[in-house]
Design a protein around this motif. Structure first.
Motif, PDB file in Angstrom:
ATOM      1  N   SER A   1     -17.938  17.685 -52.505  1.00  0.00           N
ATOM      2  CA  SER A   1     -17.343  17.723 -53.450  1.00  0.00           C
ATOM      3  C   SER A   1     -18.701  17.564 -54.363  1.00  0.00           C
ATOM      4  O   SER A   1     -19.510  16.356 -54.608  1.00  0.00           O
ATOM      5  N   ALA A   2     -19.388  19.353 -55.246  1.00  0.00           N
ATOM      6  CA  ALA A   2     -20.901  18.975 -55.632  1.00  0.00           C
ATOM      7  C   ALA A   2     -20.586  18.206 -57.115  1.00  0.00           C
ATOM      8  O   ALA A   2     -19.212  18.014 -57.636  1.00  0.00           O
TER       9      ALA A   2
ATOM     10  N   GLU B   1     -18.089  22.927 -60.245  1.00  0.00           N
ATOM     11  CA  GLU B   1     -18.184  21.323 -60.081  1.00  0.00           C
ATOM     12  C   GLU B   1     -16.678  21.183 -59.600  1.00  0.00           C
ATOM     13  O   GLU B   1     -15.920  21.186 -59.077  1.00  0.00           O
TER      14      GLU B   1
ATOM     15  N   VAL C   1     -24.474  23.506 -60.025  1.00  0.00           N
ATOM     16  CA  VAL C   1     -23.594  23.246 -60.447  1.00  0.00           C
ATOM     17  C   VAL C   1     -22.896  23.708 -61.338  1.00  0.00           C
ATOM     18  O   VAL C   1     -24.095  22.985 -62.216  1.00  0.00           O
TER      19      VAL C   1
ATOM     20  N   LEU D   1     -20.109  22.922 -50.874  1.00  0.00           N
ATOM     21  CA  LEU D   1     -21.224  23.271 -50.876  1.00  0.00           C
ATOM     22  C   LEU D   1     -22.405  23.208 -49.711  1.00  0.00           C
ATOM     23  O   LEU D   1     -21.984  22.424 -48.999  1.00  0.00           O
TER      24      LEU D   1
ATOM     25  N   PHE E   1     -24.584  13.156 -49.836  1.00  0.00           N
ATOM     26  CA  PHE E   1     -25.049  14.445 -48.835  1.00  0.00           C
ATOM     27  C   PHE E   1     -25.254  14.665 -47.061  1.00  0.00           C
ATOM     28  O   PHE E   1     -25.200  13.143 -46.972  1.00  0.00           O
TER      29      PHE E   1
ATOM     30  N   LYS F   1     -25.223  20.107 -46.555  1.00  0.00           N
ATOM     31  CA  LYS F   1     -23.518  20.608 -46.833  1.00  0.00           C
ATOM     32  C   LYS F   1     -23.134  19.044 -47.887  1.00  0.00           C
ATOM     33  O   LYS F   1     -23.408  18.268 -47.469  1.00  0.00           O
ATOM     34  N   LYS F   2     -21.714  18.535 -49.052  1.00  0.00           N
ATOM     35  CA  LYS F   2     -21.594  18.135 -49.985  1.00  0.00           C
ATOM     36  C   LYS F   2     -19.803  18.472 -50.037  1.00  0.00           C
ATOM     37  O   LYS F   2     -19.758  19.900 -50.058  1.00  0.00           O
TER      38      LYS F   2
ATOM     39  N   LEU G   1     -30.065  25.192 -56.302  1.00  0.00           N
ATOM     40  CA  LEU G   1     -28.747  24.875 -56.149  1.00  0.00           C
ATOM     41  C   LEU G   1     -27.784  24.690 -58.088  1.00  0.00           C
ATOM     42  O   LEU G   1     -28.778  23.555 -58.277  1.00  0.00           O
TER      43      LEU G   1
ATOM     44  N   ASP H   1     -26.194  17.463 -59.142  1.00  0.00           N
ATOM     45  CA  ASP H   1     -26.540  17.917 -58.162  1.00  0.00           C
ATOM     46  C   ASP H   1     -27.514  19.323 -58.152  1.00  0.00           C
ATOM     47  O   ASP H   1     -27.864  19.182 -57.152  1.00  0.00           O
ATOM     48  N   SER H   2     -27.611  19.719 -59.533  1.00  0.00           N
ATOM     49  CA  SER H   2     -28.366  20.233 -59.645  1.00  0.00           C
ATOM     50  C   SER H   2     -29.447  20.674 -59.109  1.00  0.00           C
ATOM     51  O   SER H   2     -30.207  19.541 -60.253  1.00  0.00           O
TER      52      SER H   2
END
Lengths: 117, 113
Positions: A80-81, A15, A115, A19, A63, A77-78, A113, A85-86
């Motif tokens: 800051s995960a 986190e 996180v 990502l 995103f 892409k992001k 994904l 977001d999982s």
């Protein structure tokens, strides 16, 4: 024929870290590209799409995705995960030159994904 | 705004029994409609699509059929279910313009015993 590949079955990220979920595509003409997210036992939710124009596309929940024609890629892409977001992420493509036939989307096999704190 | 409804959400059926899954879309007209199946929580397989009333295209040979009796209604059916029909079925719609994205329903989980 159109196709899309998601080379990673799973991506793990802490986190707060950035990502990236990878996607490459193959079409005869110009691509229309899409990203979707799926939470367990739910339908797919649309995140963003590239049709034409700016190669960097911004979407929902912070995103974004970058279209790279030379590499035939459309990575999600992001900066800051978040743990929230999982989920399972799907890339999809439609060939802009193909008409009729329901204008079907071809989906990748999905990338899980995860996180973690 | 447009919405898509799919039911039932879950279904447990014996082998050999019939199936009917229903999908309706509100707030739009002349949508393209799609049925997908998702096995093992991963890849999506397109089963049927429809570009208008009574117009059904099948993507893969199988034990299932689809019908579109009204503009915004899409039905997935089977006369006799097989064990292999178990899965998560997703209905989706898209506006007629080619650049439009798909909008999915919440899915129907079918377990055939």
């Amino acid at each position: 024929a159109q196709s899309v590949a998601q080379p990673e079955d799973q991506v793990n990220v802490a986190e707060g870290n950035p990502l990236t979920v990878k996607c490459t595509y193959s079409v005869s003409g110009n691509p229309y590209l899409f990203w979707y997210v799926q939470y367990p036992n739910r339908g797919l939710q649309f995140l963003l799409k590239y049709i034409t124009g700016d190669n960097l596309v911004k979407g929902s929940y912070g995103f974004e995705a970058e279209f790279n024609k030379s590499q035939t890629s459309f990575h999600l892409k992001k900066p800051s995960a978040l743990v929230s977001d999982s989920a399972l992420y799907f890339c999809a493509v439609r060939d802009a030159w193909v008409t009729g036939g329901g204008n079907k989307l071809t989906f990748g096999t999905g990338t899980q994904l995860k996180v973690e704190l | 705004s447009q919405t898509i409804h799919q039911w039932p959400a879950t279904l447990v059926q014996p082998v050999g029994s019939p199936l009917s899954l229903e999908c309706t879309v509100e707030g739009t007209s002349n949508p393209n409609l799609y049925w997908y199946r998702q096995a093992a929580g991963r890849g999506l397989q397109l089963l049927f699509y429809s570009v208008g009333i009574g117009q059904i295209s099948s993507e893969v040979p199988q034990n299932l059929s689809a019908s579109r009796p009204q503009d915004r209604q899409f039905i997935l059916s089977s006369k006799k279910l097989l064990l292999s029909d178990s899965g998560f079925y997703l209905c989706a719609w898209r506006p007629p313009e080619r650049t439009g994205e798909l909008f999915f329903g919440e899915g129907s989980r079918l377990t055939v015993l």
